[in-house]
Write a protein that holds these residues in place. Structure first.
Motif, PDB file in Angstrom:
ATOM      1  N   GLU A  38       0.067   6.874   5.442  1.00  0.00           N
ATOM      2  CA  GLU A  38      -0.304   6.180   4.210  1.00  0.00           C
ATOM      3  C   GLU A  38      -1.613   6.750   3.684  1.00  0.00           C
ATOM      4  O   GLU A  38      -2.399   7.345   4.389  1.00  0.00           O
ATOM      5  CB  GLU A  38      -0.464   4.684   4.460  1.00  0.00           C
ATOM      6  N   ASN A  39      -1.866   6.501   2.382  1.00  0.00           N
ATOM      7  CA  ASN A  39      -3.146   6.825   1.745  1.00  0.00           C
ATOM      8  C   ASN A  39      -3.528   8.301   1.808  1.00  0.00           C
ATOM      9  O   ASN A  39      -4.693   8.643   1.867  1.00  0.00           O
ATOM     10  CB  ASN A  39      -4.291   5.994   2.356  1.00  0.00           C
TER      11      ASN A  39
ATOM     12  N   ARG B 113      11.850   0.106  -3.335  1.00  0.00           N
ATOM     13  CA  ARG B 113      10.586  -0.115  -2.596  1.00  0.00           C
ATOM     14  C   ARG B 113      10.809  -0.418  -1.118  1.00  0.00           C
ATOM     15  O   ARG B 113       9.895  -0.338  -0.316  1.00  0.00           O
ATOM     16  CB  ARG B 113       9.781  -1.262  -3.231  1.00  0.00           C
TER      17      ARG B 113
ATOM     18  N   VAL C   4       5.934   5.402  -9.626  1.00  0.00           N
ATOM     19  CA  VAL C   4       5.185   5.156  -8.390  1.00  0.00           C
ATOM     20  C   VAL C   4       5.351   3.723  -7.874  1.00  0.00           C
ATOM     21  O   VAL C   4       5.369   3.493  -6.662  1.00  0.00           O
ATOM     22  CB  VAL C   4       3.698   5.555  -8.579  1.00  0.00           C
TER      23      VAL C   4
ATOM     24  N   LYS D  61       7.608   2.886  -1.716  1.00  0.00           N
ATOM     25  CA  LYS D  61       6.774   2.279  -0.664  1.00  0.00           C
ATOM     26  C   LYS D  61       5.752   3.317  -0.188  1.00  0.00           C
ATOM     27  O   LYS D  61       6.121   4.466   0.072  1.00  0.00           O
ATOM     28  CB  LYS D  61       7.692   1.878   0.490  1.00  0.00           C
ATOM     29  N   PRO D  62       4.485   2.945  -0.038  1.00  0.00           N
ATOM     30  CA  PRO D  62       3.517   3.921   0.475  1.00  0.00           C
ATOM     31  C   PRO D  62       3.981   4.492   1.820  1.00  0.00           C
ATOM     32  O   PRO D  62       4.431   3.752   2.693  1.00  0.00           O
ATOM     33  CB  PRO D  62       2.229   3.094   0.638  1.00  0.00           C
TER      34      PRO D  62
ATOM     35  N   GLU E 231       1.128  10.934  -4.684  1.00  0.00           N
ATOM     36  CA  GLU E 231      -0.100  10.275  -4.206  1.00  0.00           C
ATOM     37  C   GLU E 231       0.196   9.194  -3.163  1.00  0.00           C
ATOM     38  O   GLU E 231      -0.698   8.803  -2.423  1.00  0.00           O
ATOM     39  CB  GLU E 231      -0.855   9.624  -5.386  1.00  0.00           C
ATOM     40  N   VAL E 232       1.431   8.684  -3.141  1.00  0.00           N
ATOM     41  CA  VAL E 232       1.728   7.585  -2.196  1.00  0.00           C
ATOM     42  C   VAL E 232       2.761   7.977  -1.136  1.00  0.00           C
ATOM     43  O   VAL E 232       2.810   7.366  -0.071  1.00  0.00           O
ATOM     44  CB  VAL E 232       2.216   6.300  -2.923  1.00  0.00           C
TER      45      VAL E 232
END
Ligand code: NAP
Length: 316
Positions: free
Chosen positions: A23-24, A225, A242, A246-247, A278-279
């Motif tokens: 994640e992130n 998601r 986005v 889901k991240p 980005e995710v």
């Protein structure tokens, strides 16, 4: 897993590491172009060794009807790829007014031709032709596109057989990057016989828990998601935004859409790439993701069928 055209690589790579929980961080790229090049080099090596041992070259016949420029470009691309791996190409370009009977006769001849291991009919066909009847007339063991009902039946039954190229390309790319599938939630958006349905079956074969979403799905963003692995095969530019991802999810973009820009046009996928990367943990680019894998799986299928016909076992 039952032996299929994909089995060895998938078995080799299965479950070695888990990237789905990242994640992130910006997504890593599932680089279809690089894998396609690597696979084509391996196929070329394999073919040159078999030919050096006195075997004939594998042969692919591409039948094209009419003068659709996009189809002509795809056919040229396939023929060039054939040449690169040392395969013989027996393409025929028929005029638009060719009849169903003439094409059926051409397919019957190719079915009998011992030099030909793969036959494909480039779609779309002019409207007076019955493409389903033509695809069904191809010998299932020469069905390089893996779209014959016998091969789709083999897929449903988890039996060995030729697998459709785009879904097989998706699976091969995931396997190459050791993306874990067993027990993961996969959502496929799109239910076409060309992509959505077969890719869903292949993911099921790898023990993912699979949902197929389509134009009648209620609250599709919420369904998407849920996905650890999201496959978009819709045909609508940047449909997957986005907020639908889901991240940490793995995102595979099968879509190829041409959009107009101020300076001309460009290709985009079904996923809003810049925001989604980005995710996501992994993402396929467009171009350079599933597109090159599709052509490569066509070559792979033809070599697979060739080895089968020579009575040889299969390699990666
Ligand atoms: P298709 O036969 O048109 O199927 C599209 C699917 O998307 C259908 O199942 C449709 O649902 C669904 N869909 C359409 N609009 C939707 C919406 N608003 N919400 C939810 N679902 C929606 O297309 P395809 O042949 O599967 O191709 C899909 C994309 O992949 C296209 O961009 C195509 O160019 C590309 N493609 C790429 C490759 C490659 O080599 N990379 C190969 C083949 C295809 P319904 O069934 O409910 O109508």
């Amino acid at each position: 897993m039952t032996e299929t055209a994909l089995a060895p690589a998938q078995m080799q790579n299965r479950g070695l590491r888990d990237r789905g929980s990242k994640e992130n961080q910006m997504a890593e790229i599932l680089d279809g172009k690089a894998l396609a090049q690597k696979m084509q080099q391996e196929l070329a090596q394999q073919v040159s060794e078999l030919v050096a041992q006195g075997n004939r070259a594998p042969g692919l016949a591409v039948l094209m009807v009419g003068d659709n420029p996009a189809s002509a470009a795809y056919v040229r691309n396939k023929e060039r790829a054939c040449e690169k791996v040392g395969m013989a190409s027996y393409g025929t370009h028929f005029p638009t007014e060719t009849t169903q009977e003439e094409l059926m006769a051409a397919i019957a001849t190719l079915n009998q031709d011992e030099r030909v291991d793969g036959i494909l009919v480039q779609l779309p066909l002019p409207p007076h032709l019955d493409s389903v009847a033509l695809l069904n007339a191809i010998d299932p063991d020469k069905d390089a596109d893996g779209l014959h009902p016998v091969n789709l039946g083999r897929l449903v039954r988890s039996e060995p057989g030729l697998r459709s190229c785009t879904p097989a390309g998706v699976m091969r790319l995931l396997a190459e990057h050791n993306i874990p599938l067993s027990g993961k939630k996969a959502v496929v958006i799109g239910r076409s016989i060309l992509v959505g349905k077969p890719v869903a079956l292949m993911l099921l074969e790898e023990n993912a828990t699979v949902a197929i979403a389509h134009s009648r799905t209620v609250d599709l963003p919420a369904v998407a998601r849920e996905a650890d692995l999201l496959v978009a095969a819709i045909g609508k530019a940047e449909f997957v935004t986005v907020d639908m991802v889901k991240p940490g999810a793995v995102v595979v973009d099968v879509g190829i859409n041409r959009v107009e820009t101020e300076t001309g046009s460009r290709l985009v996928g079904d996923v809003a790439y810049d925001a989604v990367k980005e995710v996501a943990s992994w993402i396929t680019p467009v171009p350079g993701g599933i597109g090159p894998m599709t052509v490569t799986m066509l070559l792979y299928n033809t070599v697979w069928s060739y080895r089968q016909r020579l009575g040889l076992s299969h390699t990666g």
